[in-house]
Design a protein around this motif. Structure first.
Motif, PDB file in Angstrom:
ATOM      1  N   THR A   1       9.257   3.216  -0.195  1.00 19.86           N
ATOM      2  CA  THR A   1       9.678   4.588   0.002  1.00 19.86           C
ATOM      3  C   THR A   1       9.966   5.561  -0.942  1.00 19.86           C
ATOM      4  O   THR A   1       9.501   6.513  -1.465  1.00 19.86           O
ATOM      5  CB  THR A   1      10.128   4.679   1.312  1.00 19.86           C
ATOM      6  OG1 THR A   1       9.642   3.688   2.367  1.00 19.86           O
ATOM      7  CG2 THR A   1      10.591   6.038   1.626  1.00 19.86           C
TER       8      THR A   1
ATOM      9  N   GLY B   1       8.071   8.489  -2.977  1.00 22.30           N
ATOM     10  CA  GLY B   1       8.802   9.867  -3.134  1.00 22.30           C
ATOM     11  C   GLY B   1       8.714  10.014  -4.616  1.00 22.30           C
ATOM     12  O   GLY B   1       8.458  11.262  -4.978  1.00 22.30           O
TER      13      GLY B   1
ATOM     14  N   ARG C   1       5.235  11.189  -5.394  1.00 28.30           N
ATOM     15  CA  ARG C   1       5.093  12.552  -4.903  1.00 28.30           C
ATOM     16  C   ARG C   1       5.919  13.807  -5.649  1.00 28.30           C
ATOM     17  O   ARG C   1       5.194  14.884  -5.677  1.00 28.30           O
ATOM     18  CB  ARG C   1       5.801  12.514  -3.574  1.00 28.30           C
ATOM     19  CG  ARG C   1       4.762  12.034  -2.477  1.00 28.30           C
ATOM     20  CD  ARG C   1       5.142  12.205  -1.207  1.00 28.30           C
ATOM     21  NE  ARG C   1       4.485  11.479   0.053  1.00 28.30           N
ATOM     22  CZ  ARG C   1       4.659  11.082   0.904  1.00 28.30           C
ATOM     23  NH1 ARG C   1       6.089  11.250   1.496  1.00 28.30           N
ATOM     24  NH2 ARG C   1       4.080  10.407   1.931  1.00 28.30           N
TER      25      ARG C   1
ATOM     26  N   ASP D   1       4.358   8.129   7.388  1.00 24.12           N
ATOM     27  CA  ASP D   1       4.989   9.131   6.516  1.00 24.12           C
ATOM     28  C   ASP D   1       3.848   9.736   5.659  1.00 24.12           C
ATOM     29  O   ASP D   1       4.204  11.017   5.254  1.00 24.12           O
ATOM     30  CB  ASP D   1       5.991   8.094   5.533  1.00 24.12           C
ATOM     31  CG  ASP D   1       6.375   9.082   4.858  1.00 24.12           C
ATOM     32  OD1 ASP D   1       7.042   9.913   5.134  1.00 24.12           O
ATOM     33  OD2 ASP D   1       6.613   8.808   3.559  1.00 24.12           O
TER      34      ASP D   1
ATOM     35  N   SER E   1       3.599  13.632   6.054  1.00 29.58           N
ATOM     36  CA  SER E   1       3.559  14.771   4.674  1.00 29.58           C
ATOM     37  C   SER E   1       2.252  15.616   4.650  1.00 29.58           C
ATOM     38  O   SER E   1       2.444  16.381   3.675  1.00 29.58           O
ATOM     39  CB  SER E   1       3.799  13.790   3.608  1.00 29.58           C
ATOM     40  OG  SER E   1       2.614  13.199   3.119  1.00 29.58           O
TER      41      SER E   1
ATOM     42  N   ASP F   1      -0.599  14.341   3.942  1.00 27.66           N
ATOM     43  CA  ASP F   1      -1.524  14.008   2.991  1.00 27.66           C
ATOM     44  C   ASP F   1      -2.767  13.529   3.607  1.00 27.66           C
ATOM     45  O   ASP F   1      -2.716  12.427   4.607  1.00 27.66           O
ATOM     46  CB  ASP F   1      -0.924  12.458   2.450  1.00 27.66           C
ATOM     47  CG  ASP F   1      -1.792  11.834   1.076  1.00 27.66           C
ATOM     48  OD1 ASP F   1      -2.664  12.436   1.014  1.00 27.66           O
ATOM     49  OD2 ASP F   1      -0.974  11.536   0.227  1.00 27.66           O
TER      50      ASP F   1
END
Length: 194
Positions: free
Chosen positions: A79, A83, A86, A137, A141, A143
């Motif tokens: 994760t 992050g 991203r 997740d 987000s 995506d």
């Protein structure tokens, strides 16, 4: 690092479970999954086999708790890498490296293989839940890329690599890094260039 308790101090049930899982994790890293038995963990922490049966119910319960603990660690690592990706602070290769390094360090392939071969499939639930959370997740987000397919491919590659990556790479005449390069290729092949 030793997990052995110095005294027979009374621990809360949560503390007892945590100490036992830490000892199981150390045994997994040091000696492999076959060493993760109720008897060996009990001996490592100065408790009895019956005490661990009380807390885990069976060796399958211990394996499930171990899988849950490892899944949290691996999930946090992945994760964090996602992050950073991203935010533009990391590349696809950084994400792949984080995943493969976490699977290798925690001997995830060996644990999953052992659980599957001993037909303790319910002990895989923490790993399954972690994978589902990673996919969710991406969806949460916004995506819209097929990250479920990317996650599936990467997880299966990382499991195999952590289980027998060096041997398979050597047999193929390739360096150990080849599978990580292929994993980056998988990402780019499914979702395109960043």
């Amino acid at each position: 690092m030793s997990i052995t308790l110095q005294t027979r101090k009374r621990l809360s049930p949560g503390e007892s479970r945590a100490v036992a899982v830490a000892a199981a994790r150390q045994l997994l890293r040091d000696e492999g999954v076959a060493a993760v038995t109720l008897k060996s963990v009990a001996g490592k922490i100065g408790r009895t086999h019956a005490n661990l049966l009380h807390h885990f119910g069976s060796v399958a319960g211990l394996h499930r708790a171990l899988a849950e603990d490892i899944a949290h660690t691996v999930s946090a690592s992945i994760t964090e890498a996602i992050g950073k990706r991203r935010r533009g602070e990391a590349s696809e290769r950084d994400v792949v490296d984080a995943m493969f390094d976490a699977f290798h360090a925690e001997r995830v392939g060996e644990l999953i293989g052992w659980i599957a071969l001993t037909r303790q499939r319910e002990a895989l639930q923490p790993v399954v839940d972690t994978i589902a959370a990673i996919v969710e997740d991406f969806r949460a987000s916004g995506d819209t890329r097929p990250m479920d397919r990317v996650t599936l491919g990467l997880v299966l590659m990382a499991i195999g690599d952590s289980l027998a990556g060096s041997e398979v790479a050597a047999a193929s005449g390739l360096g150990r890094e080849a599978v990580r390069e292929d994993a980056v290729g998988l990402i780019k092949g499914i979702v395109g260039q960043a």
